[in-house]
Design a protein around this motif. Structure first.
Motif, PDB file in Angstrom:
ATOM      1  N   GLU A 245      76.170 107.992  44.728  1.00 34.69           N
ATOM      2  CA  GLU A 245      75.506 107.516  43.516  1.00 34.69           C
ATOM      3  C   GLU A 245      76.444 106.634  42.701  1.00 34.69           C
ATOM      4  O   GLU A 245      76.047 105.595  42.166  1.00 34.69           O
ATOM      5  N   GLN A 246      77.718 107.036  42.615  1.00 35.61           N
ATOM      6  CA  GLN A 246      78.679 106.294  41.803  1.00 35.61           C
ATOM      7  C   GLN A 246      79.009 104.934  42.405  1.00 35.61           C
ATOM      8  O   GLN A 246      79.142 103.938  41.686  1.00 35.61           O
ATOM      9  N   LEU A 247      79.120 104.888  43.732  1.00 32.41           N
ATOM     10  CA  LEU A 247      79.564 103.667  44.393  1.00 32.41           C
ATOM     11  C   LEU A 247      78.415 102.779  44.843  1.00 32.41           C
ATOM     12  O   LEU A 247      78.616 101.594  45.120  1.00 32.41           O
ATOM     13  N   GLY A 248      77.211 103.346  44.958  1.00 30.19           N
ATOM     14  CA  GLY A 248      76.086 102.572  45.460  1.00 30.19           C
ATOM     15  C   GLY A 248      76.206 102.245  46.930  1.00 30.19           C
ATOM     16  O   GLY A 248      75.671 101.237  47.397  1.00 30.19           O
ATOM     17  N   TRP A 249      76.886 103.090  47.670  1.00 28.78           N
ATOM     18  CA  TRP A 249      77.117 102.856  49.100  1.00 28.78           C
ATOM     19  C   TRP A 249      77.115 104.202  49.818  1.00 28.78           C
ATOM     20  O   TRP A 249      77.804 105.127  49.407  1.00 28.78           O
ATOM     21  N   ARG A 250      76.331 104.303  50.871  1.00 25.89           N
ATOM     22  CA  ARG A 250      76.302 105.515  51.680  1.00 25.89           C
ATOM     23  C   ARG A 250      76.997 105.246  53.008  1.00 25.89           C
ATOM     24  O   ARG A 250      76.497 104.484  53.832  1.00 25.89           O
ATOM     25  N   PRO A 251      78.176 105.847  53.235  1.00 32.64           N
ATOM     26  CA  PRO A 251      78.877 105.625  54.502  1.00 32.64           C
ATOM     27  C   PRO A 251      78.024 106.046  55.697  1.00 32.64           C
ATOM     28  O   PRO A 251      77.270 107.014  55.628  1.00 32.64           O
ATOM     29  N   HIS A 252      78.143 105.290  56.790  1.00 33.15           N
ATOM     30  CA  HIS A 252      77.371 105.613  57.990  1.00 33.15           C
ATOM     31  C   HIS A 252      77.818 106.927  58.626  1.00 33.15           C
ATOM     32  O   HIS A 252      77.015 107.621  59.238  1.00 33.15           O
ATOM     33  N   HIS A 253      79.103 107.217  58.515  1.00 31.19           N
ATOM     34  CA  HIS A 253      79.641 108.364  59.240  1.00 31.19           C
ATOM     35  C   HIS A 253      79.334 109.680  58.509  1.00 31.19           C
ATOM     36  O   HIS A 253      80.227 110.428  58.106  1.00 31.19           O
ATOM     37  N   LEU A 254      78.046 109.934  58.325  1.00 29.53           N
ATOM     38  CA  LEU A 254      77.584 111.167  57.707  1.00 29.53           C
ATOM     39  C   LEU A 254      76.432 111.738  58.526  1.00 29.53           C
ATOM     40  O   LEU A 254      75.669 110.990  59.133  1.00 29.53           O
ATOM     41  N   LEU A 255      76.324 113.049  58.546  1.00 30.76           N
ATOM     42  CA  LEU A 255      75.190 113.729  59.171  1.00 30.76           C
ATOM     43  C   LEU A 255      74.541 114.629  58.131  1.00 30.76           C
ATOM     44  O   LEU A 255      75.118 114.899  57.078  1.00 30.76           O
TER      45      LEU A 255
ATOM     46  N   LEU B  69      85.539 107.872  64.892  1.00 30.52           N
ATOM     47  CA  LEU B  69      84.518 108.564  64.118  1.00 30.52           C
ATOM     48  C   LEU B  69      83.155 108.297  64.741  1.00 30.52           C
ATOM     49  O   LEU B  69      82.864 107.183  65.163  1.00 30.52           O
ATOM     50  N   ALA B  70      82.345 109.327  64.788  1.00 34.32           N
ATOM     51  CA  ALA B  70      81.009 109.164  65.349  1.00 34.32           C
ATOM     52  C   ALA B  70      80.148 108.358  64.393  1.00 34.32           C
ATOM     53  O   ALA B  70      80.289 108.457  63.182  1.00 34.32           O
ATOM     54  N   ASP B  71      79.246 107.546  64.944  1.00 33.00           N
ATOM     55  CA  ASP B  71      78.317 106.787  64.119  1.00 33.00           C
ATOM     56  C   ASP B  71      77.011 107.558  64.038  1.00 33.00           C
ATOM     57  O   ASP B  71      76.274 107.678  65.004  1.00 33.00           O
ATOM     58  N   ALA B  72      76.733 108.118  62.854  1.00 26.54           N
ATOM     59  CA  ALA B  72      75.578 108.996  62.696  1.00 26.54           C
ATOM     60  C   ALA B  72      74.270 108.248  62.909  1.00 26.54           C
ATOM     61  O   ALA B  72      73.325 108.782  63.481  1.00 26.54           O
ATOM     62  N   LEU B  73      74.183 106.990  62.446  1.00 25.72           N
ATOM     63  CA  LEU B  73      72.947 106.231  62.584  1.00 25.72           C
ATOM     64  C   LEU B  73      72.637 105.980  64.047  1.00 25.72           C
ATOM     65  O   LEU B  73      71.502 106.160  64.502  1.00 25.72           O
ATOM     66  N   GLU B  74      73.665 105.586  64.801  1.00 28.28           N
ATOM     67  CA  GLU B  74      73.462 105.329  66.220  1.00 28.28           C
ATOM     68  C   GLU B  74      73.064 106.601  66.946  1.00 28.28           C
ATOM     69  O   GLU B  74      72.190 106.598  67.825  1.00 28.28           O
ATOM     70  N   ASP B  75      73.702 107.713  66.581  1.00 29.70           N
ATOM     71  CA  ASP B  75      73.369 108.986  67.216  1.00 29.70           C
ATOM     72  C   ASP B  75      71.938 109.403  66.896  1.00 29.70           C
ATOM     73  O   ASP B  75      71.220 109.897  67.773  1.00 29.70           O
ATOM     74  N   ALA B  76      71.509 109.200  65.641  1.00 28.38           N
ATOM     75  CA  ALA B  76      70.140 109.565  65.276  1.00 28.38           C
ATOM     76  C   ALA B  76      69.129 108.743  66.060  1.00 28.38           C
ATOM     77  O   ALA B  76      68.097 109.266  66.517  1.00 28.38           O
ATOM     78  N   MET B  77      69.410 107.451  66.234  1.00 29.63           N
ATOM     79  CA  MET B  77      68.503 106.593  67.000  1.00 29.63           C
ATOM     80  C   MET B  77      68.456 107.033  68.455  1.00 29.63           C
ATOM     81  O   MET B  77      67.390 107.028  69.083  1.00 29.63           O
ATOM     82  N   ARG B  78      69.607 107.432  69.013  1.00 29.02           N
ATOM     83  CA  ARG B  78      69.638 107.893  70.390  1.00 29.02           C
ATOM     84  C   ARG B  78      68.845 109.185  70.549  1.00 29.02           C
ATOM     85  O   ARG B  78      68.118 109.365  71.530  1.00 29.02           O
ATOM     86  N   GLN B  79      68.973 110.076  69.574  1.00 26.81           N
ATOM     87  CA  GLN B  79      68.205 111.313  69.627  1.00 26.81           C
ATOM     88  C   GLN B  79      66.716 111.046  69.544  1.00 26.81           C
ATOM     89  O   GLN B  79      65.916 111.693  70.220  1.00 26.81           O
ATOM     90  N   GLN B  80      66.307 110.066  68.716  1.00 23.61           N
ATOM     91  CA  GLN B  80      64.898 109.714  68.616  1.00 23.61           C
ATOM     92  C   GLN B  80      64.384 109.148  69.932  1.00 23.61           C
ATOM     93  O   GLN B  80      63.275 109.462  70.364  1.00 23.61           O
ATOM     94  N   ARG B  81      65.199 108.296  70.577  1.00 20.05           N
ATOM     95  CA  ARG B  81      64.788 107.740  71.862  1.00 20.05           C
ATOM     96  C   ARG B  81      64.636 108.832  72.910  1.00 20.05           C
ATOM     97  O   ARG B  81      63.685 108.846  73.695  1.00 20.05           O
ATOM     98  N   ASP B  82      65.607 109.766  72.930  1.00 22.22           N
ATOM     99  CA  ASP B  82      65.537 110.858  73.901  1.00 22.22           C
ATOM    100  C   ASP B  82      64.312 111.730  73.662  1.00 22.22           C
ATOM    101  O   ASP B  82      63.640 112.150  74.608  1.00 22.22           O
TER     102      ASP B  82
END
Length: 286
Positions: A216-226, A60-73
């Protein structure tokens, strides 16, 4: 608010078989092993006779890592771009000409020039760009192939057309890992389909229950989201780099749906307590 039925804290004695099944599925996810499915998407064991499809290998792709890479680029591109006033003025003039449909002067070979350059030899004629066609209008045979693949592996899904012209598959899946919970999914083709990109050119959304309600129900946002252009969450499935490197997978709704089931499988194992949120969120973990 729609809620998913969370498992009870105390497991029944006869749940040992299911617990062993979940542990095997967790192992397969963490090792990147293929996961067998029945037609329609139910997770099963590898020795079942009615296994017909499987979730392809990949992480699974890591959305946070990808977003940081896009910001660096983006920062690198910005630092290397020309910022002189003269170039800014030239771009503004070109924008005005484009919006007004005015002719644009070119040097031989195609370099954009200013109207005062002496070596202007050609120009782009006046006129407006034609509206872009949807992928299924450009390639009707690809659409038929998409329909055939989905009818074979996910016959419970229906093809609809959204108001903006995009096509989408809508249907329910039940992995049978955490009781009989059903997930309503919508797989939306992007106009540039098929391309290999982060999250793929088919965006898979959780419709019922919505991912927003679960967060909202779980109080946790999975990283693997875009997030799409409307700031809506969709599942971040296999990395584009993995697809390109293997050159074995084709971007299609059928393939992306199977990767989405991997996402849901890991999510259900978190809900049952058989996988930690850290394991699920770990970059390149599953």
């Amino acid at each position: 608010m729609n809620e998913i039925k969370l498992p009870k804290c105390s497991m029944a004695a006869d749940d040992d078989v299911m617990k062993q099944k979940r542990e095997e599925l967790r192992r397969r996810l963490m090792n990147g092993d293929p996961i067998p499915l029945k037609k329609g998407g139910e997770v099963t064991s590898g020795n079942d006779k009615d296994v017909s499809i499987s979730i392809p290998q990949g992480k699974l792709a890591d959305a946070l890592e990808d977003a940081m890479r896009q910001q660096r680029d983006a920062a690198q591109n910005q630092s290397s771009s020309l910022t002189e006033d003269a170039m800014a003025q030239k771009r503004e003039e070109l924008r005005r000409r484009l919006m007004n449909g005015d002719p644009i002067p070119l040097k031989k070979g195609g370099t954009v020039a200013s109207g005062s350059d002496k070596d202007v030899s050609i120009s782009i004629p006046q006129g407006k760009l034609a509206a872009l066609l949807q992928w299924y209008e450009r390639d009707p045979m690809l659409l038929e192939a998409e329909k055939a693949a989905m009818a074979k592996d996910f016959p419970q899904f229906s093809l609809i057309k959204l108001d903006d012209g995009r096509l989408a598959w809508v249907g329910d899946v039940s992995l049978k890992v955490m009781g009989n919970n059903k997930w309503r999914l919508m797989a939306v083709y992007q106009p540039n389909h098929p391309v290999q990109q982060m999250g793929s050119s088919v965006y898979v959304y959780l419709v019922e229950p919505s991912i927003e309600a679960l967060i909202e129900q779980l109080g946790w946002r999975p990283h693997h989201l875009l997030r799409d252009s409307n700031n809506r969450n969709y599942l971040c499935t296999t990395e584009a780099d993995f697809v390109k490197a293997t050159n074995k997978q084709v971007t299609s709704a059928d393939t992306v749906m199977r990767w989405a089931l991997k996402w849901l499988l890991g999510f259900e194992l978190v809900l049952t307590g058989d996988m930690t949120t850290e394991e699920f969120d770990k970059p390149h973990g599953i």
